[in-house]
Motif scaffolding. Structure first.
Motif, short mmCIF file in Angstrom:
data_model
loop_
_atom_site.label_atom_id
_atom_site.label_comp_id
_atom_site.label_asym_id
_atom_site.label_seq_id
_atom_site.Cartn_x
_atom_site.Cartn_y
_atom_site.Cartn_z
N VAL A 56 3.80 14.74 0.66
CA VAL A 56 2.78 15.05 0.66
C VAL A 56 2.27 15.77 -0.76
CG1 VAL A 56 1.31 17.53 0.98
CG2 VAL A 56 2.90 15.96 2.84
N ARG A 57 3.39 16.02 -1.69
CA ARG A 57 3.44 16.47 -2.94
C ARG A 57 4.46 15.30 -3.65
NH1 ARG A 57 -1.53 17.10 -3.33
NH2 ARG A 57 -3.19 19.45 -2.76
N ILE A 58 3.76 14.98 -5.63
CA ILE A 58 4.80 14.73 -6.34
C ILE A 58 4.73 14.97 -7.44
CG2 ILE A 58 5.87 12.53 -7.28
CD1 ILE A 58 5.02 10.78 -4.65
N GLY A 59 6.12 15.63 -7.82
CA GLY A 59 5.99 16.28 -8.62
C GLY A 59 5.71 15.83 -10.70
N GLY A 60 5.04 14.67 -10.82
CA GLY A 60 5.38 14.09 -12.42
C GLY A 60 5.96 13.13 -12.32
N LYS A 61 6.17 11.94 -13.21
CA LYS A 61 6.50 10.50 -12.95
C LYS A 61 7.84 10.36 -12.79
CE LYS A 61 2.72 9.38 -14.64
NZ LYS A 61 1.48 8.93 -13.53
N SER A 62 9.31 11.43 -13.20
CA SER A 62 10.71 10.88 -13.00
C SER A 62 10.69 11.36 -11.18
CB SER A 62 10.99 12.21 -12.99
OG SER A 62 12.62 12.31 -12.95
N PRO A 103 0.51 -1.18 -0.08
CA PRO A 103 -0.34 -0.38 0.12
C PRO A 103 1.03 1.37 -0.12
CG PRO A 103 -0.53 -1.47 2.02
CD PRO A 103 0.26 -2.37 1.62
N LEU A 104 1.65 1.46 0.33
CA LEU A 104 3.22 2.45 0.52
C LEU A 104 3.30 2.82 -0.76
CD1 LEU A 104 5.77 3.09 2.62
CD2 LEU A 104 5.88 3.19 0.04
N VAL A 105 3.36 2.06 -1.71
CA VAL A 105 3.54 2.06 -3.21
C VAL A 105 2.25 2.63 -4.01
CG1 VAL A 105 4.54 1.25 -5.89
CG2 VAL A 105 5.67 0.68 -3.47
N ALA A 106 1.26 2.68 -3.62
CA ALA A 106 0.24 2.98 -3.59
C ALA A 106 -0.45 4.00 -3.59
CB ALA A 106 -1.04 1.27 -4.27
N THR A 107 0.56 4.69 -2.74
CA THR A 107 -0.07 5.62 -1.51
C THR A 107 0.88 6.29 -2.21
OG1 THR A 107 -0.63 4.93 0.15
CG2 THR A 107 0.06 7.00 0.09
N LEU A 108 2.28 6.02 -2.82
CA LEU A 108 3.13 7.26 -3.10
C LEU A 108 2.56 7.08 -5.02
CD1 LEU A 108 6.54 5.93 -2.36
CD2 LEU A 108 5.45 7.76 -1.89
N PHE A 109 2.51 6.12 -5.75
CA PHE A 109 1.22 7.00 -6.84
C PHE A 109 -0.08 7.67 -6.89
CE2 PHE A 109 3.55 3.13 -8.62
CZ PHE A 109 4.06 3.58 -9.99
N SER A 153 10.65 9.09 -5.97
CA SER A 153 10.12 8.68 -4.58
C SER A 153 10.57 6.95 -3.92
CB SER A 153 9.25 9.65 -4.12
OG SER A 153 9.04 10.27 -4.32
N ILE A 154 9.61 6.38 -5.37
CA ILE A 154 9.43 4.69 -4.89
C ILE A 154 10.54 4.33 -5.24
CG2 ILE A 154 8.78 2.82 -6.39
CD1 ILE A 154 6.72 3.92 -7.33
#
Length: 152
Positions: free
Chosen positions: A113-119, A34-40, A124-125
Motif C-alpha cells: 500500500v505504501r513504499i517508504g523510499g528508494k531503497s 504496469p506492475l513496475v510503474a505502479t510500484l514507482f 519491492s521491484i
C-alpha cells in the motif's frame, strides 16, 4: 488508447520534472510492465499525488535509448526525451491507488500500500521480479482495458 499494441508505463508524482541529470540528458525511464510503474507510483505517494502514465510505444519511434542496470527487473525502456514531455504524450493517466486496485483485483495481491523510499522501492521491484510478478501480454491488455474504463 487502443487495447492492442505495445505500451510503456511510468509511475510518477504529478508535475515532477524528475531529477536534474535526467532533465539535462533528456531521458525518461519507463517500463513495459504496469506492475513496475505502479510500484514507482506507490513510492511517489510520499511526495504528493501520483499516477501511472500510459503511452503507446509507437509515439516514441526513434526515441528509444540504451537501457541501464535496471533493464531486466524493471522491464525498462529508456526514452530520449525529458520526463515532462513523456507526460504530455501519455494517452492515459490513472491514479496510483486505482492502478494498484486493478492489479490486486487481477490477482497481484502482494502489492504494498505504501513504499517508504528508494531503497524500499528497489527491494519491492526486485522481490516482485524474483516472485515472477510480471504481467503477461494478455494481462497487460486486461490492465489497459480496466484502466480505460476508469478514465471514462
Amino acid at each position: 488508447m487502443s487495447e492492442t499494441g505495445r505500451f510503456v508505463y511510468r509511475g510518477t508524482t504529478h508535475g515532477w520534472p524528475w531529477n536534474p541529470v535526467l532533465q539535462r540528458d533528456r531521458r525518461t525511464c519507463a517500463t513495459t510492465d504496469p506492475l513496475v510503474a505502479t510500484l514507482f507510483a506507490i513510492e511517489c505517494l510520499q511526495h504528493g499525488s501520483s499516477a501511472v502514465l500510459i503511452a503507446s510505444l509507437e509515439d516514441f519511434d526513434g526515441l528509444i535509448g540504451p537501457t541501464n542496470h535496471a533493464a531486466i527487473a524493471e522491464s525498462e525502456v529508456v526514452l530520449n526525451l525529458p520526463p515532462l514531455d513523456f507526460a504530455r504524450r501519455a494517452s492515459l493517466e490513472i491514479d496510483a491507488q486505482r492502478s494498484r486496485d486493478i492489479l490486486v483485483d487481477m490477482g497481484f495481491d502482494r502489492l504494498p500500500v505504501r513504499i517508504g523510499g528508494k531503497s524500499a522501492l528497489r527491494d519491492s521491484i526486485n522481490q516482485s521480479y524474483n516472485d515472477g510478478d510480471r504481467l503477461s501480454p494478455d494481462q497487460i491488455q486486461e490492465f489497459n482495458r480496466r484502466a480505460m474504463e476508469t478514465s471514462s
